[in-house]
Design a protein around this motif. Structure first.
Motif, PDB file in Angstrom:
ATOM      1  N   TRP A 152     -22.815 -27.093 -32.209  1.00  0.00           N
ATOM      2  CA  TRP A 152     -22.314 -28.412 -32.615  1.00  0.00           C
ATOM      3  C   TRP A 152     -23.143 -28.931 -33.782  1.00  0.00           C
ATOM      4  N   ARG A 153     -22.474 -29.241 -34.889  1.00  0.00           N
ATOM      5  CA  ARG A 153     -23.176 -29.746 -36.067  1.00  0.00           C
ATOM      6  C   ARG A 153     -22.786 -31.176 -36.388  1.00  0.00           C
ATOM      7  N   GLY A 154     -22.107 -31.836 -35.447  1.00  0.00           N
ATOM      8  CA  GLY A 154     -21.799 -33.251 -35.616  1.00  0.00           C
ATOM      9  C   GLY A 154     -22.929 -34.107 -35.072  1.00  0.00           C
ATOM     10  N   VAL A 155     -22.612 -35.353 -34.737  1.00  0.00           N
ATOM     11  CA  VAL A 155     -23.587 -36.280 -34.166  1.00  0.00           C
ATOM     12  C   VAL A 155     -23.183 -36.589 -32.730  1.00  0.00           C
ATOM     13  N   TYR A 156     -23.855 -37.545 -32.100  1.00  0.00           N
ATOM     14  CA  TYR A 156     -23.660 -37.807 -30.678  1.00  0.00           C
ATOM     15  C   TYR A 156     -23.446 -39.293 -30.403  1.00  0.00           C
ATOM     16  N   HIS A 157     -22.966 -39.541 -29.181  1.00  0.00           N
ATOM     17  CA  HIS A 157     -22.978 -40.888 -28.611  1.00  0.00           C
ATOM     18  C   HIS A 157     -23.306 -40.732 -27.129  1.00  0.00           C
ATOM     19  N   VAL A 158     -24.383 -41.362 -26.685  1.00  0.00           N
ATOM     20  CA  VAL A 158     -24.837 -41.237 -25.302  1.00  0.00           C
ATOM     21  C   VAL A 158     -24.393 -42.466 -24.508  1.00  0.00           C
ATOM     22  N   LEU A 159     -23.616 -42.234 -23.471  1.00  0.00           N
ATOM     23  CA  LEU A 159     -23.065 -43.341 -22.672  1.00  0.00           C
ATOM     24  C   LEU A 159     -24.090 -43.948 -21.714  1.00  0.00           C
ATOM     25  N   HIS A 160     -25.073 -43.159 -21.291  1.00  0.00           N
ATOM     26  CA  HIS A 160     -26.038 -43.581 -20.265  1.00  0.00           C
ATOM     27  C   HIS A 160     -25.329 -43.920 -18.954  1.00  0.00           C
ATOM     28  N   GLY A 161     -24.499 -42.976 -18.522  1.00  0.00           N
ATOM     29  CA  GLY A 161     -23.811 -43.141 -17.255  1.00  0.00           C
ATOM     30  C   GLY A 161     -22.371 -42.690 -17.368  1.00  0.00           C
ATOM     31  N   ARG A 162     -21.619 -42.976 -16.316  1.00  0.00           N
ATOM     32  CA  ARG A 162     -20.205 -42.627 -16.286  1.00  0.00           C
ATOM     33  C   ARG A 162     -19.484 -43.669 -15.450  1.00  0.00           C
ATOM     34  N   ILE A 163     -18.198 -43.767 -15.604  1.00  0.00           N
ATOM     35  CA  ILE A 163     -17.419 -44.722 -14.828  1.00  0.00           C
ATOM     36  C   ILE A 163     -17.297 -44.201 -13.401  1.00  0.00           C
ATOM     37  N   ALA A 164     -17.898 -44.915 -12.472  1.00  0.00           N
ATOM     38  CA  ALA A 164     -17.884 -44.526 -11.060  1.00  0.00           C
ATOM     39  C   ALA A 164     -17.868 -45.801 -10.227  1.00  0.00           C
ATOM     40  N   PRO A 165     -16.680 -46.391 -10.003  1.00  0.00           N
ATOM     41  CA  PRO A 165     -16.589 -47.671  -9.293  1.00  0.00           C
ATOM     42  C   PRO A 165     -17.259 -47.671  -7.922  1.00  0.00           C
ATOM     43  N   LEU A 166     -17.219 -46.545  -7.210  1.00  0.00           N
ATOM     44  CA  LEU A 166     -17.836 -46.489  -5.885  1.00  0.00           C
ATOM     45  C   LEU A 166     -19.353 -46.623  -5.962  1.00  0.00           C
ATOM     46  N   GLU A 167     -19.917 -46.319  -7.144  1.00  0.00           N
ATOM     47  CA  GLU A 167     -21.352 -46.473  -7.356  1.00  0.00           C
ATOM     48  C   GLU A 167     -21.670 -47.761  -8.091  1.00  0.00           C
ATOM     49  N   GLY A 168     -20.657 -48.584  -8.327  1.00  0.00           N
ATOM     50  CA  GLY A 168     -20.854 -49.842  -9.037  1.00  0.00           C
ATOM     51  C   GLY A 168     -20.987 -49.679 -10.533  1.00  0.00           C
ATOM     52  N   MET A 169     -20.534 -48.528 -11.075  1.00  0.00           N
ATOM     53  CA  MET A 169     -20.626 -48.268 -12.508  1.00  0.00           C
ATOM     54  C   MET A 169     -19.238 -48.412 -13.136  1.00  0.00           C
ATOM     55  N   ASN A 170     -19.085 -49.406 -13.981  1.00  0.00           N
ATOM     56  CA  ASN A 170     -17.818 -49.647 -14.654  1.00  0.00           C
ATOM     57  C   ASN A 170     -18.002 -49.567 -16.164  1.00  0.00           C
ATOM     58  N   ARG A 171     -16.936 -49.804 -16.888  1.00  0.00           N
ATOM     59  CA  ARG A 171     -16.963 -49.687 -18.359  1.00  0.00           C
ATOM     60  C   ARG A 171     -18.083 -50.500 -18.976  1.00  0.00           C
ATOM     61  N   GLU A 172     -18.286 -51.708 -18.485  1.00  0.00           N
ATOM     62  CA  GLU A 172     -19.295 -52.587 -19.082  1.00  0.00           C
ATOM     63  C   GLU A 172     -20.722 -52.184 -18.733  1.00  0.00           C
ATOM     64  N   ASP A 173     -20.895 -51.240 -17.813  1.00  0.00           N
ATOM     65  CA  ASP A 173     -22.241 -50.815 -17.411  1.00  0.00           C
ATOM     66  C   ASP A 173     -22.755 -49.633 -18.229  1.00  0.00           C
ATOM     67  N   ILE A 174     -21.898 -49.058 -19.074  1.00  0.00           N
ATOM     68  CA  ILE A 174     -22.313 -47.941 -19.916  1.00  0.00           C
ATOM     69  C   ILE A 174     -22.023 -48.291 -21.376  1.00  0.00           C
ATOM     70  N   ARG A 175     -22.360 -47.383 -22.298  1.00  0.00           N
ATOM     71  CA  ARG A 175     -22.188 -47.648 -23.736  1.00  0.00           C
ATOM     72  C   ARG A 175     -20.782 -47.281 -24.193  1.00  0.00           C
ATOM     73  N   PHE A 176     -19.809 -47.756 -23.432  1.00  0.00           N
ATOM     74  CA  PHE A 176     -18.394 -47.477 -23.679  1.00  0.00           C
ATOM     75  C   PHE A 176     -17.896 -48.270 -24.886  1.00  0.00           C
ATOM     76  N   ASP A 177     -18.053 -49.595 -24.836  1.00  0.00           N
ATOM     77  CA  ASP A 177     -17.531 -50.441 -25.909  1.00  0.00           C
ATOM     78  C   ASP A 177     -18.269 -50.206 -27.222  1.00  0.00           C
ATOM     79  N   GLU A 178     -19.542 -49.808 -27.139  1.00  0.00           N
ATOM     80  CA  GLU A 178     -20.280 -49.487 -28.359  1.00  0.00           C
ATOM     81  C   GLU A 178     -19.658 -48.292 -29.078  1.00  0.00           C
ATOM     82  N   LEU A 179     -19.142 -47.321 -28.302  1.00  0.00           N
ATOM     83  CA  LEU A 179     -18.463 -46.176 -28.911  1.00  0.00           C
ATOM     84  C   LEU A 179     -17.176 -46.611 -29.582  1.00  0.00           C
ATOM     85  N   VAL A 180     -16.392 -47.442 -28.903  1.00  0.00           N
ATOM     86  CA  VAL A 180     -15.128 -47.917 -29.477  1.00  0.00           C
ATOM     87  C   VAL A 180     -15.399 -48.676 -30.777  1.00  0.00           C
TER      88      VAL A 180
END
Length: 205
Positions: free
Chosen positions: A107-135
């Motif tokens: 891979w010779r591109g760049v990255y975006h690190v979310l610092h998590g994943r969407i997992a509602p059962l673990e209390g992890m939603n879109r706003e808890d990771i770097r989702f909107d920053e990617l958008v």
């Protein structure tokens, strides 16, 4: 207030360090005890070097303001590397996934690190990771491709689905790692050959 180790009759410095070690992932009470007594027997300079390395980690490591990978400078070395394809972003869950992909040299591109994943059962939603920053990044930069390299498990697939739904209306090409990776696994543990093949065989969503 005494902790469980002090209640076992251990002196406070030993009990305190055992307690701190036992807070680390994968470290139980027995392993914490072995680590502490190893350090007690080790040369002073080894224990001091460990303490200095921990302090240096917390004092100097930060997140890149562009991709959110760990770095000591902002932007990070990958984002500031002019030889990388800045128009192609690989999206991963954790900084360890960046290391895994970099080991493949595929891979010779760049990255975006979310610092998590969407997992509602673990209390992890879109706003808890770097989702909107990617958008926001895709909206503001000239991006040709976003490669979704979330882990091939239930949470990773759900995260990939939500990312694709948010990114597709922006007119960017969205791809996913090929199925060479074992379902339910983590990128961190994938061997470079398998991960490299998954990068080369990525498919458009």
């Amino acid at each position: 207030m005494t902790n469980g180790f002090e209640q076992q009759g251990l002196i406070e410095p030993v009990a305190r360090l055992m307690e701190e070690f036992s807070r680390l992932p994968g470290i139980g009470p027995k392993t914490a005890s072995r680590l502490v007594f190893f350090l007690l027997r080790a040369p002073d300079e080894q224990a001091h070097a460990l303490a200095e390395a921990l302090a240096n980690l917390k004092d100097n490591v930060r997140y890149c303001s562009r991709c959110f990978n760990i770095t000591v400078s902002d932007p990070c070395l990958i984002c500031s590397n002019e030889s990388r394809d800045q128009a192609r972003i690989c999206v991963v869950e954790e900084p360890l996934d960046v290391l895994a992909i970099e080991r493949t040299s595929a891979w010779r591109g760049v990255y975006h690190v979310l610092h998590g994943r969407i997992a509602p059962l673990e209390g992890m939603n879109r706003e808890d990771i770097r989702f909107d920053e990617l958008v926001d990044r895709v909206r503001s930069e000239q991006i040709d491709e976003v490669l979704l390299a979330t882990n091939p498990n239930l949470e990773g697939e759900a995260t990939s689905f939500h990312l694709h739904r948010a990114l597709a209306p922006l007119g960017v090409k969205v791809t996913r790692l090929a199925r060479g990776l074992p379902t339910g696994g983590d990128l961190e543990w994938a061997d470079p050959s398998t991960l490299g093949s998954a990068l080369d065989g990525r498919r458009e969503l």
